[in-house]
Motif scaffolding. Structure first.
Motif, PDB file in Angstrom:
ATOM      1  N   VAL A 181     -10.594   3.186  -0.297  1.00  0.00           N
ATOM      2  CA  VAL A 181      -8.758   3.498   0.432  1.00  0.00           C
ATOM      3  C   VAL A 181      -8.519   2.674   1.968  1.00  0.00           C
ATOM      4  CG1 VAL A 181      -6.767   4.107   0.846  1.00  0.00           C
ATOM      5  CG2 VAL A 181      -7.920   4.726  -0.916  1.00  0.00           C
ATOM      6  N   ALA A 182      -9.430   3.791   3.014  1.00  0.00           N
ATOM      7  CA  ALA A 182      -9.183   3.326   4.223  1.00  0.00           C
ATOM      8  C   ALA A 182      -9.845   2.321   4.718  1.00  0.00           C
ATOM      9  CB  ALA A 182     -10.189   4.236   5.223  1.00  0.00           C
ATOM     10  N   ARG A 183     -10.580   1.779   4.868  1.00  0.00           N
ATOM     11  CA  ARG A 183     -11.441   0.397   4.723  1.00  0.00           C
ATOM     12  C   ARG A 183     -10.447  -0.851   3.832  1.00  0.00           C
ATOM     13  NH1 ARG A 183     -16.983  -0.558   1.037  1.00  0.00           N
ATOM     14  NH2 ARG A 183     -18.053   0.197   3.422  1.00  0.00           N
ATOM     15  N   ALA A 184      -9.909  -0.474   2.689  1.00  0.00           N
ATOM     16  CA  ALA A 184      -8.406  -1.486   1.938  1.00  0.00           C
ATOM     17  C   ALA A 184      -7.989  -1.815   3.569  1.00  0.00           C
ATOM     18  CB  ALA A 184      -8.833  -1.100   0.742  1.00  0.00           C
ATOM     19  N   VAL A 185      -7.442  -0.451   3.800  1.00  0.00           N
ATOM     20  CA  VAL A 185      -5.991  -1.029   4.876  1.00  0.00           C
ATOM     21  C   VAL A 185      -6.731  -1.858   5.375  1.00  0.00           C
ATOM     22  CG1 VAL A 185      -4.608   0.775   5.897  1.00  0.00           C
ATOM     23  CG2 VAL A 185      -4.637   1.640   3.567  1.00  0.00           C
ATOM     24  N   GLY A 186      -8.161  -1.035   6.184  1.00  0.00           N
ATOM     25  CA  GLY A 186      -8.250  -2.044   7.511  1.00  0.00           C
ATOM     26  C   GLY A 186      -8.178  -3.033   7.142  1.00  0.00           C
ATOM     27  N   HIS A 187      -8.685  -3.506   5.797  1.00  0.00           N
ATOM     28  CA  HIS A 187      -8.222  -5.222   5.529  1.00  0.00           C
ATOM     29  C   HIS A 187      -7.166  -5.295   5.176  1.00  0.00           C
ATOM     30  CE1 HIS A 187     -12.615  -6.418   6.157  1.00  0.00           C
ATOM     31  NE2 HIS A 187     -12.920  -5.121   5.387  1.00  0.00           N
ATOM     32  N   GLY A 188      -5.724  -4.944   5.354  1.00  0.00           N
ATOM     33  CA  GLY A 188      -4.749  -5.421   5.364  1.00  0.00           C
ATOM     34  C   GLY A 188      -4.360  -5.259   4.580  1.00  0.00           C
ATOM     35  N   LEU A 189      -4.969  -4.485   3.227  1.00  0.00           N
ATOM     36  CA  LEU A 189      -4.927  -4.749   1.376  1.00  0.00           C
ATOM     37  C   LEU A 189      -3.793  -4.017   1.590  1.00  0.00           C
ATOM     38  CD1 LEU A 189      -8.107  -5.186  -0.109  1.00  0.00           C
ATOM     39  CD2 LEU A 189      -6.503  -7.224   0.926  1.00  0.00           C
ATOM     40  N   LEU A 217      -3.529  11.006   7.761  1.00  0.00           N
ATOM     41  CA  LEU A 217      -3.896  10.123   8.135  1.00  0.00           C
ATOM     42  C   LEU A 217      -3.442   9.159   7.117  1.00  0.00           C
ATOM     43  CD1 LEU A 217      -5.435   7.707  10.501  1.00  0.00           C
ATOM     44  CD2 LEU A 217      -7.405   8.343   8.809  1.00  0.00           C
ATOM     45  N   LEU A 218      -3.323   8.659   5.814  1.00  0.00           N
ATOM     46  CA  LEU A 218      -3.569   8.060   5.284  1.00  0.00           C
ATOM     47  C   LEU A 218      -1.467   6.937   5.010  1.00  0.00           C
ATOM     48  CD1 LEU A 218      -6.375   7.443   3.032  1.00  0.00           C
ATOM     49  CD2 LEU A 218      -5.752   5.723   4.680  1.00  0.00           C
ATOM     50  N   ALA A 219      -0.687   8.595   5.024  1.00  0.00           N
ATOM     51  CA  ALA A 219       0.514   8.157   5.457  1.00  0.00           C
ATOM     52  C   ALA A 219       0.904   7.501   5.751  1.00  0.00           C
ATOM     53  CB  ALA A 219       0.740   9.692   4.742  1.00  0.00           C
ATOM     54  N   GLN A 220       0.343   7.807   7.204  1.00  0.00           N
ATOM     55  CA  GLN A 220       1.154   6.329   8.347  1.00  0.00           C
ATOM     56  C   GLN A 220       0.598   5.231   8.232  1.00  0.00           C
ATOM     57  OE1 GLN A 220      -0.512   8.981  12.918  1.00  0.00           O
ATOM     58  NE2 GLN A 220      -1.441  10.695  10.821  1.00  0.00           N
ATOM     59  N   HIS A 221      -0.056   4.664   7.665  1.00  0.00           N
ATOM     60  CA  HIS A 221      -0.996   3.748   6.875  1.00  0.00           C
ATOM     61  C   HIS A 221      -0.159   2.975   5.879  1.00  0.00           C
ATOM     62  CE1 HIS A 221      -3.141   2.874  10.433  1.00  0.00           C
ATOM     63  NE2 HIS A 221      -3.625   4.216  10.454  1.00  0.00           N
ATOM     64  N   GLN A 222       1.176   3.081   5.391  1.00  0.00           N
ATOM     65  CA  GLN A 222       1.994   2.852   4.601  1.00  0.00           C
ATOM     66  C   GLN A 222       1.516   3.199   2.766  1.00  0.00           C
ATOM     67  OE1 GLN A 222       1.917   0.983   7.515  1.00  0.00           O
ATOM     68  NE2 GLN A 222       3.646   2.415   8.183  1.00  0.00           N
ATOM     69  N   VAL A 223       0.668   4.188   3.075  1.00  0.00           N
ATOM     70  CA  VAL A 223      -0.363   4.293   1.892  1.00  0.00           C
ATOM     71  C   VAL A 223       0.579   5.165   0.721  1.00  0.00           C
ATOM     72  CG1 VAL A 223      -2.096   5.727   0.784  1.00  0.00           C
ATOM     73  CG2 VAL A 223      -2.917   3.615   2.344  1.00  0.00           C
ATOM     74  N   GLU A 224       1.085   4.726   0.323  1.00  0.00           N
ATOM     75  CA  GLU A 224       2.049   5.857  -1.223  1.00  0.00           C
ATOM     76  C   GLU A 224       0.221   6.952  -1.222  1.00  0.00           C
ATOM     77  OE1 GLU A 224       4.765   6.057  -4.853  1.00  0.00           O
ATOM     78  OE2 GLU A 224       3.831   3.993  -3.745  1.00  0.00           O
ATOM     79  N   PHE A 225       1.239   8.482  -1.677  1.00  0.00           N
ATOM     80  CA  PHE A 225       1.116   9.199  -2.196  1.00  0.00           C
ATOM     81  C   PHE A 225       1.752   9.627  -3.649  1.00  0.00           C
ATOM     82  CE2 PHE A 225      -2.048   8.941   1.118  1.00  0.00           C
ATOM     83  CZ  PHE A 225      -3.192  10.031   0.768  1.00  0.00           C
TER      84      PHE A 225
END
Length: 216
Positions: free
Chosen positions: A69-77, A96-104
């Protein structure tokens, strides 16, 4: 000049020649390997949404899933996460990921041996799975992590047929990662990539408690 000097010079020349031969053999091996790798790359031209399964009894399955997931977000996915079983714990990855618009979507009941309420667990699983189905139908989401989903099948909380249907009918480019022990063979067979994490030793077995930032 003594005989010893001649012997020393001859030995040095032999050593240099041997080293040159080793370097040449190494270069030839690497060139052959490079050619094999490139042939594989040239053949791998298809693109599609992948289904990954990370299973086994060892530690690190969820960690690997969250790393993807972190890798995908790092690539703008765009990524989304559905958490089963462990959702009552604080989760460093979620922080961490919630700060980058990852829905949980979190089941939030915790371990089944703590809840000891099957009916409540099934109701919670159904609620969070409904959100998972929406994510798996959303072409705007590039990757969905279904963390600990395998237990939902093993415990018969969610029907396998519903999971298979959602996976088969998801957007063609959407990637899905499933984690958890004892993944059902149907999901294993469906998957494009399957990794099995095996335990060699675990600190918990030596009486060391799970530690913040490392285990959760």
């Amino acid at each position: 000049m003594s005989d010893d000097n001649f012997i020393e010079k001859d030995t040095s020349a032999t050593d240099a020649a041997d080293e040159q031969n080793r370097q040449q053999r190494h270069k030839l091996r690497q060139q052959k390997l490079q050619q094999q790798v490139q042939q594989g790359i040239d053949k791998a031209t298809a693109e599609k949404g992948l289904l990954l399964v990370i299973t086994g009894n060892g530690k690190g399955k969820s960690t690997s899933g969250f790393g993807t997931v972190a890798r995908a977000v790092g690539h703008g996915l765009t990524a989304a996460v559905v958490q089963f079983i462990k959702g009552s714990w604080e989760c460093g990855e979620r922080n961490l990921l919630a700060q980058h618009q990852v829905e949980f979507a979190v089941m939030a009941t915790g371990f089944t041996w703590d809840t000891q309420d099957k009916a409540a667990d099934i109701a919670a699983a159904e609620k969070v799975w409904q959100r998972a189905e929406q994510m798996l139908a959303d072409p705007a989401i590039d990757l969905v992590l279904l963390d600990e989903l395998t237990y939902m099948v093993s415990y018969h909380y969610i029907e396998l047929e519903r999971i298979v249907c959602a996976l088969q009918n998801r957007p063609a480019a959407q990637h899905v990662v499933i984690t958890g022990r004892s993944c059902h063979r149907t999901l294993v067979e469906m998957a494009d990539t399957v990794s099995e994490v095996q335990v060699v030793k675990h600190a918990f077995d030596a009486g060391i408690k799970a530690q913040r930032g490392l285990d959760w």
